[in-house]
Scaffold this active site. Structure first.
Site: not given
Length: 134
Positions: A14-16
């Site tokens: 996942v990203d931020r």
């Protein structure tokens, strides 16, 4: 008819914002494709090592409808869109296990090639029969 594979969105995917990076859908679909091959007793290692041919990806596309979030369990349905003489088109639907909402739909086209010269070849009969049952 279709094949189903489950997986969970992991932290490193996942990203931020806490959602899976868009390119992950191709990894998730490929994981389902590999599981499908194992389920029909045709794992990739056997194809490469024992038989000397492969099925490289020659086209991929995806449409995204909802985010895939950290910790979410996903269901990937794989069906055969087209079974040609030398290639196969696989259709994927990625949905949430809990809410059943579609997250993405993807399509992959794999060409069958001889690994020595990377020349196009017909899909082996045993694999064709296996895909006809999916």
């Amino acid at each position: 008819m279709s094949f189903e594979h489950r997986l969970t969105v992991r932290f490193f995917e996942v990203d931020r914002a806490g959602i899976a990076f868009f390119g992950r859908v191709f990894e998730y679909c490929h994981a389902a494709y590999e599981a499908l091959l194992v389920s029909v007793d045709y794992p990739l290692a056997a194809i490469f090592d024992a038989e000397g041919w492969g099925m490289p990806l020659v086209h991929a596309e995806a449409d995204f409808q909802r985010p895939m979030r950290l910790g979410e369990e996903l269901l990937i349905r794989v069906s055969v869109g087209r079974l040609g003489k030398t290639s196969i088109t696989l259709d994927f639907e990625v949905s949430g296990v809990v809410d059943k909402h579609v997250r993405a739909r993807a399509k992959h086209v794999h060409a069958c090639v001889d690994m020595d010269g990377f020349a196009s070849m017909e899909i082996p009969a045993r694999l064709r029969e296996a895909f006809e049952s999916v």
